[in-house]
Design an enzyme around this catalytic site. Structure first.
Site, mmCIF file in Angstrom:
data_model
loop_
_atom_site.group_PDB
_atom_site.id
_atom_site.type_symbol
_atom_site.label_atom_id
_atom_site.label_comp_id
_atom_site.label_asym_id
_atom_site.label_seq_id
_atom_site.Cartn_x
_atom_site.Cartn_y
_atom_site.Cartn_z
ATOM 1 N N GLY A 1 -2.791 -2.422 -6.833
ATOM 2 C CA GLY A 1 -1.613 -3.295 -6.900
ATOM 3 C C GLY A 1 -1.814 -4.446 -7.876
ATOM 4 O O GLY A 1 -2.915 -5.006 -7.975
ATOM 5 N N HIS B 1 0.840 -1.212 0.000
ATOM 6 C CA HIS B 1 0.000 0.000 0.000
ATOM 7 C C HIS B 1 0.873 1.259 0.000
ATOM 8 O O HIS B 1 0.555 2.240 -0.675
ATOM 9 C CB HIS B 1 -0.891 0.044 1.246
ATOM 10 C CG HIS B 1 -1.833 -1.113 1.380
ATOM 11 N ND1 HIS B 1 -1.686 -2.091 2.344
ATOM 12 C CD2 HIS B 1 -2.936 -1.450 0.676
ATOM 13 C CE1 HIS B 1 -2.662 -2.961 2.227
ATOM 14 N NE2 HIS B 1 -3.433 -2.605 1.222
#
Ligand code: PAF
Length: 285
Positions: free
Chosen positions: A148, A37
């Site tokens: 991601g 993150h």
């Protein structure tokens, strides 16, 4: 950094920034922030004027027997991590504010893109993801949103959604971040006991082996998937959910000979913890 829990307040903060000519980024997360993150927040901060990180454990993407209740939650820690990575706002609304109606409006990306891979064992998952991301895009109104590559199928589903619903948002897909020994960073890694944590390294090892075979000239999809499958199956603590390949973009079934950009994706359980990982086999144009 501002911690915002109110939908209207976030709409105002974003609108004010846009009216001042500023670019707005959204990094949607379910919290339990890790280096994966952090890399998204960092990229958002570097490329935009205002970076919003949403922290929301989205109930609608969990199946009835999944880990919604026990999913790790620590907002104070997440705020510190997000701020250090460059976030300007953490948006963490209560669930009943994001889902005000008992019968919600769903956004569903239909077709095989949501049904293959994780869609098979998690039939409502991608409907939940598409719905919450639609809500967050409407509230935060970002120019850019960051996700991601570890959740490769999620990124394909969201690309299709943005395209089909004409969202004026550019999606940025950032590389998988791994531990020093190769395990892909995941908020669920904390569920693994030491033996399972060690066993889970087989995921990265098997994907590396696939890349090696591929670069050595192996283009037969069965040979590559059999090699990955046997390496993972040789690990006694593993239970394979899938080892599969699909062409990119759009997750189309691969032929026997790999001749397109190919996603090799795995989902494997170690004890009660299901982990996913993937790599892309790049075929020369
Ligand atoms: O990838 C995740 O953490 C979630 O699926 C997302 C995109 C934040 C939606 O809840």
């Amino acid at each position: 950094m501002i911690l915002c829990t109110d939908i209207k307040q976030l709409q105002r903060l974003s609108a004010t920034a846009r009216q001042a000519g500023k670019s707005v980024a959204l990094v949607p997360t379910m919290g339990a922030l890790h280096e994966g993150h952090v890399s998204l927040i960092h990229a958002a901060h570097t490329e935009n004027d205002l970076t919003i990180v949403s922290v929301f454990v989205n109930p609608t993407q969990f199946g009835p027997h999944e880990d919604y209740e026990k999913y790790p939650r620590n907002l104070a820690k997440d705020c510190k991590t997000a701020e250090a990575a460059g976030a300007d706002i953490v948006f963490a609304p209560p669930a009943d504010k994001l889902y005000p109606h008992k019968d919600p409006v769903w956004v569903e990306v239909t077709g095989s893109i949501s049904k293959v891979l994780c869609g098979r064992t998690r039939p409502i998952h991608f409907r939940g993801v598409a719905t919450i991301i639609t809500k967050l895009f409407h509230i935060a109104a970002p120019d850019n949103a960051y996700f991601g590559q570890k959740d490769a199928q999620q990124t394909e589903v969201l690309k299709r959604m943005v395209d089909d619903l004409f969202f004026p948002v550019r999606l940025h897909i950032m590389p998988i971040i791994r531990e020093a020994d190769g395990l892909a960073k995941s908020s669920r890694n904390i569920y693994l006991n030491p033996a399972e944590r060690k066993a889970a390294l087989v995921l990265y090892k098997s994907l590396k082996q696939a890349q090696k075979l591929f670069l050595q000239g192996e283009k037969n999809s069965d040979v590559i998937s059999t090699a990955v499958r046997s390496m993972i199956a040789a690990e006694p603590l593993s239970t394979i959910d899938y080892v599969e390949m699909y062409t990119l973009p759009g997750l189309i079934t691969v032929g026997k000979i790999l001749d397109k950009r190919t996603l090799l994706a795995v989902a494997v359980k170690f004890g009660a913890t299901r982990l996913i990982d993937n790599t892309i086999l790049e075929v020369d144009a």
